[in-house]
Write a protein that holds these residues in place. Structure first.
Motif, PDB file in Angstrom:
ATOM      1  N   ARG A  55      13.178   6.944  -2.544  1.00 49.94           N
ATOM      2  CA  ARG A  55      12.581   7.750  -1.492  1.00 49.94           C
ATOM      3  C   ARG A  55      11.798   6.913  -0.486  1.00 49.94           C
ATOM      4  O   ARG A  55      11.631   7.300   0.658  1.00 49.94           O
ATOM      5  CB  ARG A  55      11.639   8.812  -2.085  1.00 49.94           C
ATOM      6  CG  ARG A  55      12.343   9.978  -2.750  1.00 49.94           C
ATOM      7  CD  ARG A  55      13.123  10.841  -1.769  1.00 49.94           C
ATOM      8  NE  ARG A  55      12.306  11.438  -0.713  1.00 49.94           N
ATOM      9  CZ  ARG A  55      11.675  12.597  -0.824  1.00 49.94           C
ATOM     10  NH1 ARG A  55      11.771  13.296  -1.927  1.00 49.94           N
ATOM     11  NH2 ARG A  55      10.971  13.073   0.182  1.00 49.94           N
ATOM     12  N   ILE A  56      11.255   5.776  -0.923  1.00 50.69           N
ATOM     13  CA  ILE A  56      10.430   4.956  -0.023  1.00 50.69           C
ATOM     14  C   ILE A  56      11.162   3.667   0.355  1.00 50.69           C
ATOM     15  O   ILE A  56      11.355   3.356   1.525  1.00 50.69           O
ATOM     16  CB  ILE A  56       9.079   4.587  -0.676  1.00 50.69           C
ATOM     17  CG1 ILE A  56       8.412   5.817  -1.266  1.00 50.69           C
ATOM     18  CG2 ILE A  56       8.181   3.877   0.314  1.00 50.69           C
ATOM     19  CD1 ILE A  56       7.858   6.779  -0.276  1.00 50.69           C
ATOM     20  N   GLU A 100       1.707   1.960  -3.446  1.00 51.45           N
ATOM     21  CA  GLU A 100       0.550   2.446  -4.184  1.00 51.45           C
ATOM     22  C   GLU A 100       0.239   3.878  -3.808  1.00 51.45           C
ATOM     23  O   GLU A 100      -0.111   4.697  -4.659  1.00 51.45           O
ATOM     24  CB  GLU A 100      -0.640   1.521  -3.920  1.00 51.45           C
ATOM     25  CG  GLU A 100      -0.444   0.218  -4.658  1.00 51.45           C
ATOM     26  CD  GLU A 100      -1.421  -0.849  -4.245  1.00 51.45           C
ATOM     27  OE1 GLU A 100      -2.172  -0.614  -3.278  1.00 51.45           O
ATOM     28  OE2 GLU A 100      -1.432  -1.896  -4.898  1.00 51.45           O
ATOM     29  N   ALA A 101       0.390   4.172  -2.513  1.00 53.95           N
ATOM     30  CA  ALA A 101       0.188   5.550  -2.084  1.00 53.95           C
ATOM     31  C   ALA A 101       1.162   6.459  -2.806  1.00 53.95           C
ATOM     32  O   ALA A 101       0.803   7.547  -3.276  1.00 53.95           O
ATOM     33  CB  ALA A 101       0.386   5.655  -0.578  1.00 53.95           C
ATOM     34  N   ALA A 102       2.418   5.991  -2.940  1.00 56.74           N
ATOM     35  CA  ALA A 102       3.412   6.814  -3.627  1.00 56.74           C
ATOM     36  C   ALA A 102       3.062   6.965  -5.095  1.00 56.74           C
ATOM     37  O   ALA A 102       3.250   8.030  -5.685  1.00 56.74           O
ATOM     38  CB  ALA A 102       4.794   6.189  -3.479  1.00 56.74           C
ATOM     39  N   ARG A 103       2.529   5.908  -5.695  1.00 56.60           N
ATOM     40  CA  ARG A 103       2.129   6.021  -7.106  1.00 56.60           C
ATOM     41  C   ARG A 103       1.001   7.020  -7.254  1.00 56.60           C
ATOM     42  O   ARG A 103       0.971   7.811  -8.202  1.00 56.60           O
ATOM     43  CB  ARG A 103       1.699   4.654  -7.632  1.00 56.60           C
ATOM     44  CG  ARG A 103       2.889   3.844  -8.058  1.00 56.60           C
ATOM     45  CD  ARG A 103       2.545   2.442  -8.494  1.00 56.60           C
ATOM     46  NE  ARG A 103       3.773   1.657  -8.437  1.00 56.60           N
ATOM     47  CZ  ARG A 103       3.846   0.403  -8.052  1.00 56.60           C
ATOM     48  NH1 ARG A 103       2.752  -0.250  -7.706  1.00 56.60           N
ATOM     49  NH2 ARG A 103       5.001  -0.211  -8.016  1.00 56.60           N
ATOM     50  N   MET A 104       0.036   6.987  -6.291  1.00 54.25           N
ATOM     51  CA  MET A 104      -1.032   7.978  -6.324  1.00 54.25           C
ATOM     52  C   MET A 104      -0.439   9.373  -6.135  1.00 54.25           C
ATOM     53  O   MET A 104      -0.985  10.355  -6.607  1.00 54.25           O
ATOM     54  CB  MET A 104      -2.050   7.728  -5.219  1.00 54.25           C
ATOM     55  CG  MET A 104      -2.782   6.406  -5.280  1.00 54.25           C
ATOM     56  SD  MET A 104      -3.848   6.226  -6.689  1.00 54.25           S
ATOM     57  CE  MET A 104      -5.128   7.404  -6.311  1.00 54.25           C
ATOM     58  N   ASP A 105       0.696   9.433  -5.408  1.00 53.89           N
ATOM     59  CA  ASP A 105       1.363  10.711  -5.189  1.00 53.89           C
ATOM     60  C   ASP A 105       2.261  11.096  -6.348  1.00 53.89           C
ATOM     61  O   ASP A 105       3.138  11.944  -6.209  1.00 53.89           O
ATOM     62  CB  ASP A 105       2.206  10.641  -3.911  1.00 53.89           C
ATOM     63  CG  ASP A 105       1.396  11.007  -2.678  1.00 53.89           C
ATOM     64  OD1 ASP A 105       0.317  11.585  -2.863  1.00 53.89           O
ATOM     65  OD2 ASP A 105       1.834  10.717  -1.559  1.00 53.89           O
ATOM     66  N   ALA A 106       2.103  10.456  -7.471  1.00 60.51           N
ATOM     67  CA  ALA A 106       2.792  10.818  -8.704  1.00 60.51           C
ATOM     68  C   ALA A 106       4.298  10.624  -8.624  1.00 60.51           C
ATOM     69  O   ALA A 106       5.058  11.361  -9.238  1.00 60.51           O
ATOM     70  CB  ALA A 106       2.478  12.253  -9.116  1.00 60.51           C
ATOM     71  N   ALA A 107       4.753   9.639  -7.846  1.00 62.16           N
ATOM     72  CA  ALA A 107       6.185   9.360  -7.809  1.00 62.16           C
ATOM     73  C   ALA A 107       6.520   8.351  -8.892  1.00 62.16           C
ATOM     74  O   ALA A 107       5.777   7.395  -9.100  1.00 62.16           O
ATOM     75  CB  ALA A 107       6.573   8.801  -6.444  1.00 62.16           C
ATOM     76  N   SER A 108       7.646   8.562  -9.596  1.00 62.22           N
ATOM     77  CA  SER A 108       8.062   7.578 -10.593  1.00 62.22           C
ATOM     78  C   SER A 108       8.604   6.354  -9.866  1.00 62.22           C
ATOM     79  O   SER A 108       8.917   6.414  -8.677  1.00 62.22           O
ATOM     80  CB  SER A 108       9.131   8.165 -11.507  1.00 62.22           C
ATOM     81  OG  SER A 108      10.331   8.329 -10.787  1.00 62.22           O
ATOM     82  N   GLU A 109       8.724   5.236 -10.588  1.00 56.46           N
ATOM     83  CA  GLU A 109       9.145   3.988  -9.946  1.00 56.46           C
ATOM     84  C   GLU A 109      10.533   4.148  -9.324  1.00 56.46           C
ATOM     85  O   GLU A 109      10.810   3.635  -8.246  1.00 56.46           O
ATOM     86  CB  GLU A 109       9.156   2.849 -10.967  1.00 56.46           C
ATOM     87  CG  GLU A 109       7.793   2.559 -11.567  1.00 56.46           C
ATOM     88  CD  GLU A 109       6.764   2.168 -10.519  1.00 56.46           C
ATOM     89  OE1 GLU A 109       7.054   1.271  -9.721  1.00 56.46           O
ATOM     90  OE2 GLU A 109       5.679   2.774 -10.505  1.00 56.46           O
ATOM     91  N   GLU A 137       0.827  -1.209   0.000  1.00 52.33           N
ATOM     92  CA  GLU A 137       0.000   0.000   0.000  1.00 52.33           C
ATOM     93  C   GLU A 137       0.860   1.258   0.000  1.00 52.33           C
ATOM     94  O   GLU A 137       0.461   2.278  -0.564  1.00 52.33           O
ATOM     95  CB  GLU A 137      -0.921  -0.003   1.217  1.00 52.33           C
ATOM     96  CG  GLU A 137      -2.103  -0.925   1.048  1.00 52.33           C
ATOM     97  CD  GLU A 137      -3.213  -0.612   2.030  1.00 52.33           C
ATOM     98  OE1 GLU A 137      -2.945   0.118   2.992  1.00 52.33           O
ATOM     99  OE2 GLU A 137      -4.334  -1.083   1.823  1.00 52.33           O
ATOM    100  N   LEU A 138       2.056   1.166   0.631  1.00 48.96           N
ATOM    101  CA  LEU A 138       2.937   2.336   0.641  1.00 48.96           C
ATOM    102  C   LEU A 138       3.348   2.697  -0.777  1.00 48.96           C
ATOM    103  O   LEU A 138       3.367   3.870  -1.151  1.00 48.96           O
ATOM    104  CB  LEU A 138       4.185   2.041   1.466  1.00 48.96           C
ATOM    105  CG  LEU A 138       4.080   2.222   2.961  1.00 48.96           C
ATOM    106  CD1 LEU A 138       5.404   1.928   3.614  1.00 48.96           C
ATOM    107  CD2 LEU A 138       3.675   3.653   3.259  1.00 48.96           C
ATOM    108  N   ARG A 195      11.851   6.870  -8.241  1.00 42.60           N
ATOM    109  CA  ARG A 195      11.769   7.695  -7.037  1.00 42.60           C
ATOM    110  C   ARG A 195      11.153   6.912  -5.887  1.00 42.60           C
ATOM    111  O   ARG A 195      11.555   7.072  -4.738  1.00 42.60           O
ATOM    112  CB  ARG A 195      10.972   8.954  -7.327  1.00 42.60           C
ATOM    113  CG  ARG A 195      11.042   9.899  -6.169  1.00 42.60           C
ATOM    114  CD  ARG A 195      10.638  11.272  -6.555  1.00 42.60           C
ATOM    115  NE  ARG A 195      11.632  11.883  -7.431  1.00 42.60           N
ATOM    116  CZ  ARG A 195      11.504  13.131  -7.863  1.00 42.60           C
ATOM    117  NH1 ARG A 195      10.466  13.851  -7.531  1.00 42.60           N
ATOM    118  NH2 ARG A 195      12.417  13.646  -8.644  1.00 42.60           N
TER     119      ARG A 195
END
Lengths: 364, 360, 474
Positions: free
Chosen positions: B269-270, B254-263, B251-252, B265
């Motif tokens: 970053r995560i 996915e949350a980052a993907r919803m936050d428009a982070a590239s793979e 989910e983290l 990043r």
């Protein structure tokens, strides 16, 4: 498409014939749904009904096997999640544990290359709205469940999305907090007036929050409608049983013309719009059954167990043939196990379901 | 049944009874004590020997303290070793040898060089005091006293270079591979996983010969890169990190993907910050492996002394000077000090880290 | 410029310059985001893969560097090994090597008698000597290492003071490099080294003590008292004798039997084994709760008293002069091999202990509490709970240590150099010497040896996994 400003409702989201399968397993079997702008929609259903999958398809985290997803009239099947302009609150909140609350809120905005001033402004607004402005410097690990919930919602708000998606956001909270957050999310919807899609397996959340409920089972939509419409006029036995607690009583029997004879011995005339023949199930909600302490009434049942909650009393009883019956009585009454009790069934609160489970229309 | 068995099955923190010191406690402590002696004594012995003077080392002096014979300027004679003469009546006197050592040796008192007299050799003992022989360390390192074959700083630089660069590359590419294997569903994932398991089961020493050919063809034979690159991808590291990354909730991401982070990043970053515990275990393992590496550097780097690592330099040094034990011991201690310091500093972290992240 | 250098330069240009242009065309960076820019640049190939192929392309881009290195430096050499083993000559250029077919293998198998390497050709002699030594080494080393690691893990897992310290101490040698380890042990095991010195001193002290008048009587009395206390302790509890005290008692009995040599009365030499058998028998009887255990201990006690009276302690403790042994060099004593096993255990045991400790700590404490509620005897709990549950970890440790000990090179090469003679000559050293430390390197021969060794390791590993197939979690 309806693009006119100030038109009373625009379609925010349109799903047509969405199907999804994971390998051999079909999870969603062709769903059509239209959601209007500003609506609070709740997807509800038992676990495994596909409600979360449907939400992830809308979010863009998974791709549908077939079918179209239209956002504001544009087909977005191939648009990545981040560019659909949606935001999502996850079941586990999915807060980045190594970032502070402020960084959690700003991460997405930074990815969108937003100006720092704008980011700060949005974060402050959201933090004020959710009363988490004193927590911005803390890490998620230092927050309580309710605070984490708010931060997760805040992260969704700062994106200023077209649609909010909620994936069972309250399931990790205790009963009291859940009640409180339910009210807060409803208030938030009233303030922001955004479209929200909310997934839950809890029918109380669905009933209390939704403008419209979508009941799902096995990858199909069973019924869509306003909460009380669904409660009062369920389209089938599943919806009838799913909404309402305690659950609706179901009594099996047969129908011959307008005469219904149930296995428990009860025989009644029912005002069917279209009289028929065959197996039938009578559905009646526990609160619609009247208790006659004198032992009279339509039928006699034996009390097996009861719960005195003060304001209401739940009675679990059996008929002579063993069929069980739950009765909700709005007052305190003296009861004993094994006691015989007269109950009456008002015809106007009957729900009749045919062999296929579909509701049969009654002439009222 | 028996107390020994109680002892065998008792786990940490279980207090059977609040009873006093029992036989199994005694056996346990005795075992641990002997074990630690066996581990520590040789190391400490090497250390204590390394600070002894060359004569003490050469004569295999087994006393703990670094004793060294005092020498003194004697008027009109020059620098002389000082001996203690014990007369038959028990009186002692500081003397120096005025002639060759025989059964009866000519000696003279230090304060009176002219008064030569004869004493039995056995009544003479060296006059000593405690002196730390720093020159054992400084001579080879600073290339004094003809000790110019041990290029300490070159070796140190090479070792540090290999260790740091190899560890950084290992961390990066292993984390990338582990991220792919743990967080994506893609065609061939199982194949890749099996391939990596296979490398885990291919012992490095059976591919020595052909690895030599490959490294030679790449043109990195004889350079430090020839040691760094082949060892950079470790199956152990991939598995260790993969196992850890599996515990990071999807989910983290996915949350980052919803936050428009590239793979990419999302990765740095995560995933990277959240995998820090496993990454640091791998970093420590990698440092140990690369710092202690012997056979492969021996093959690749042996012909070029300027490319020797500390381990190779020490081996060569020990081979050349069969008798200069004091220098060898000192350099051995120098080589083991960095890793010992790392260990003392991080020991709790290392032991629990390796234990909890499991497999080698 | 070499082709490799050219490739590297091109890749660097594409990555650095192309990546920077690509990123700057798509994204804006403020001066605060310069580190971010460099991280993005580092991952430029991954970003490129995502923009070209979508999310599906990303995992392949992520796996690429790792798999390239695995491919070139593990799988390719693995395959090349076969090719090289069929070629001869000393050329380093792969395409310049003459094909010789099975010749290199034939050389190795050119033996009159396969059980005696001396009857082989030269390469065969070296290879088989190394192989047999290695097999011996593995067979002796692996069980000792595993048992020692398991015992240490069990002890460290106790409720003892300073657990972190003990655990760290046992792990410390794992961190040391083989060169350092070899130098340390060379220094200790030297003919005039610390070990010989301390043995000599201890012996001299004992001999001196034995020379004192009345030593015999005093020693007899002291031993009698110790014997009394220990036997009383082991018999004390109501529900059967205590096993740990019995273990101490057994050790005493073994010592007494060794000193008193009771079999010499019958004219038979060497009674040491008898003491060990008695001790083991006693321990077995007590730990399995035989009904005669108590009687056996009492009987052994009576026997011990009789033996005690036979012993001349001042003879036992009089050793005479000690002649130092050159531990690592003296041939035909077995000592070099013994010290090799010892040093290898010394330096690797801590690692396997940690793995086993993790396995032990993963066993839920409830199980022991439940067993206690069921009145399970501790010994039974060890065999029925601890051992089965730690078995998967033990299997991992077995396989790892087997592969590890098969490849032993550093320690031997630096400690004994394969000597004395060929007593500690291992197979990896054979490969190394044939290929790299020879005036006429024979790469084909070494590759053939590597492949044979790989086969042996594979057979061993699979055999071991098959033996423990139910417990394995590899």
């Amino acid at each position: 498409m309806n693009d006119k400003p100030n038109s009373n409702k625009t379609r925010a989201l349109q799903l047509s014939d969405i199907r999804k399968s994971f390998g051999e397993v079909d999870v969603i079997h062709g769903i059509d749904l239209e959601i209007e702008e500003g609506e609070f929609i709740v997807f509800v259903g038992p676990s495994g009904c596909g409600k979360s999958t449907l939400l992830r398809l809308i979010a863009g985290l998974d791709d549908p096997t077939s079918g179209d997803i239209n956002l504001n009239g544009k087909r977005v099947n191939n648009v990545p999640a981040s560019e659909r302009g949606l935001s999502m609150v996850f079941q586990s909140y999915a807060l980045y544990p190594h970032m502070t609350v402020g960084q959690n809120l700003s991460f997405g905005l930074e990815n969108l290359r937003m100006d720092r001033a704008e980011i700060d402004k949005r974060i402050n607004d959201a933090a004020k709205l959710l009363q988490i402005d004193h927590l911005l410097g803390r890490r998620p690990g230092q927050l309580s469940g309710g605070q984490r919930q708010r931060v997760a919602i805040g992260r969704a708000i700062v994106r200023e999305p077209v649609i909010f998606l909620f994936d069972e956001p309250l399931s990790n909270l205790d009963a009291e907090l859940r009640l409180q957050m339910r009210v807060e999310i409803s208030d938030l919807h009233a303030k922001l007036k955004n479209t929200m899609i909310y997934v839950t397996h809890d029918q109380i959340e669905a009933m209390t929050m939704a403008d419209r409920i979508v009941v799902l089972r096995g990858g199909n939509i069973e019924q869509v409608g306003r909460p009380l419409d669904l409660y009062n006029h369920p389209k089938n036995k599943f919806v009838a049983g799913f909404l309402g607690a305690p659950q609706m009583n179901f009594l099996e029997g047969t129908l011959d013309g307008n005469v219904m004879s149930l296995n428990c011995g009860m025989v009644r005339d029912v005002p069917l719009a279209q009289p028929g023949k065959g197996a039938v199930t009578l559905g009646i909600r526990p609160e619609n059954i009247h208790v006659d302490l004198g032992g009279k009434g339509d039928e006699t049942v034996t009390v097996q167990n009861f719960e005195q909650l003060g304001a209401v009393t739940y009675i679990y009883a059996t008929f002579a043939n063993g069929d069980t019956l739950t009765v909700q009585h709005a007052h305190q009454i003296p009861l004993q196990k094994g006691q015989e009790l007269g109950v009456s069934f008002p015809t106007e609160s009957f729900h009749l379901f045919g062999e296929d489970g579909a509701s049969m229309e009654l002439a009222r | 049944m028996s107390r020994l068995a109680t002892f065998l099955t008792r786990t940490a923190g279980t207090k059977d009874k609040a009873d006093s010191f029992t036989i199994q406690d005694f056996l346990a402590y005795a075992y641990l004590f002997v074990g630690v002696l066996v581990i520590l004594v040789p190391v400490l012995w090497t250390f204590f020997s390394s600070i002894k003077s060359d004569t003490a080392v050469e004569s295999f002096d087994t006393r703990l303290m670094p004793m060294d014979q005092i020498s003194q300027m004697v008027d009109g004679v020059g620098e002389k070793d000082v001996w203690v003469y014990t007369a038959e009546d028990g009186r002692t006197q500081l003397v120096f040898k005025a002639g060759p050592t025989r059964k009866l040796t000519d000696v003279a008192p230090v304060d009176d060089p002219e008064a030569v007299f004869q004493v039995p050799r056995k009544s003479l003992t060296p006059h000593e005091d405690i002196r730390v022989a720093v020159e054992n360390y400084l001579d080879p390192i600073l290339k004094r006293n003809g000790q110019d074959n041990f290029h300490f700083f070159t070796y140190l630089y090479n070792s540090v270079f290999v260790t740091v660069i190899a560890t950084l590359i290992t961390l990066l590419i292993n984390a990338m591979a582990a991220f792919a294997l743990s967080k994506y569903r893609f065609r061939g994932r199982l194949t890749f996983t099996i391939l990596i398991v296979a490398t885990l089961l291919i012992p490095s020493s059976i591919i020595l010969v052909s690895l030599f050919f490959v490294v030679w063809s790449f043109g990195i034979f004889g350079s430090l890169w020839g040691v760094i690159i082949p060892a950079a991808a470790t199956p152990t590291g991939v598995f260790l990190l993969r196992q850890y990354m599996l515990t990071i909730p999807d989910e983290l991401l996915e949350a980052a993907r919803m936050d428009a982070a590239s793979e990419w990043r999302i990765f740095w970053r995560i995933i990277i910050p959240l995998s820090l515990p496993a990454l640091s275990v791998l970093a420590i393992l990698s440092v140990i492996w690369r710092w202690n590496d012997f056979l492969w550097p021996l093959i690749v780097l042996i012909s070029d002394p300027a490319a020797h690592t500390l381990q190779l330099g020490l081996t060569q040094f020990a081979g050349e000077f069969d008798t200069n034990f004091h220098y060898i011991l000192a350099m051995t201690v120098v080589t083991l000090i960095p890793i010992t310091l790392v260990f003392v500093w991080l020991q709790r972290f290392i032991t629990t880290g390796i234990a909890t992240t499991g497999l080698k | 410029m070499t082709p490799a250098g050219f490739t590297v330069a091109f890749a660097a240009l594409f990555w650095g310059l192309g990546g920077a242009i690509w990123l700057l065309m798509r994204r804006r960076y403020t001066h605060r985001q310069i580190p971010q820019f460099f991280m993005d640049l580092l991952g430029f190939p991954v970003e490129l893969a995502q923009s070209l192929f979508g999310r599906a392309g990303v995992p392949y881009a992520l796996l690429l560097p790792n798999m390239l290195i695995f491919g070139f430096f593990t799988f390719l050499p693995m395959i090349l090994n076969f090719y090289v083993s069929f070629t001869g000559g000393a050329s380093i250029s792969l395409f310049d090597r003459p094909w010789v077919g099975w010749e290199k293998y034939a050389d190795i198998f050119n033996c009159e008698n396969f059980l005696s390497p001396k009857s082989c050709s030269n390469p065969g002699y070296n290879f088989w000597t190394g192989m047999f030594n290695t097999l011996w080494f593995v067979l002796i080393q692996v069980p000792i290492l595993c048992v020692a690691a398991l015992i240490t893990a069990l002890v460290v897992n106790q409720n003892i003071k300073g657990r972190g310290f003990w655990r760290a101490m046992f792990f410390y040698p794992v961190m040391l490099s083989p060169v350092v380890i070899a130098n340390i042990w060379n220094w200790v095991l030297h003919r005039k080294g610390a070990l010989n010195a301390s043995i000599g001193e201890a012996r001299d002290a004992m001999t001196g003590l034995a020379g004192l008048s009345g030593f015999d009587m005093v020693a007899t009395v002291i031993f009698a008292v110790i014997l009394l206390i220990v036997s009383e302790r082991s018999l004390r509890s109501n529900d059967g004798p205590s096993a740990s005290w019995t273990a101490v008692f057994g050790a005493l009995i073994a010592m007494l039997v060794y000193w008193s040599q009771p079999l010499s009365l019958l004219g038979l030499p060497g009674s040491g084994w008898l003491g060990l058998v008695m001790a083991a028998g006693l321990y077995w009887a007590v730990s399995t709760e035989q009904s005669f255990a108590r009687m056996a201990i009492i009987g052994a006690g009576i026997l011990a008293v009789i033996m005690l009276l036979m012993i001349q302690f001042d003879a036992v403790f009089s050793f005479g002069r000690y002649r130092p042994i050159n531990w690592l060099v003296t041939p035909k004593t077995g000592w070099p091999f013994f010290w090799l096993v010892f040093v290898f255990c010394w330096s690797h045991m801590g690692f396997y202990m940690l793995i086993l400790l993790a396995g032990l700590q993963a066993i839920p404490r409830d199980l022991y509490e439940a067993a206690k509620m069921d009145a399970t005897k501790p010994f039974r709990a060890f065999y029925r709970i601890t051992l089965p549950l730690v078995m998967p970890t033990l299997t991992v440790v077995l396989v790892l240590s087997l592969i590890r000990s098969f490849q032993i090179f550093d320690e031997v090469y630096l400690l004994t150099g394969g000597g004395p003679g060929r007593e500690t000559f291992m197979v990896v050293q054979n490969i190394y010497e044939v290929a790299f430390s020879n005036d006429h390197p024979d790469y084909g021969q070494a590759a053939a040896g590597s492949i044979l060794m790989a086969i042996v390791i594979a057979v061993f590993t699979f055999f071991q996994l098959w033996l423990t197939r139910r417990q394995s979690d590899l």
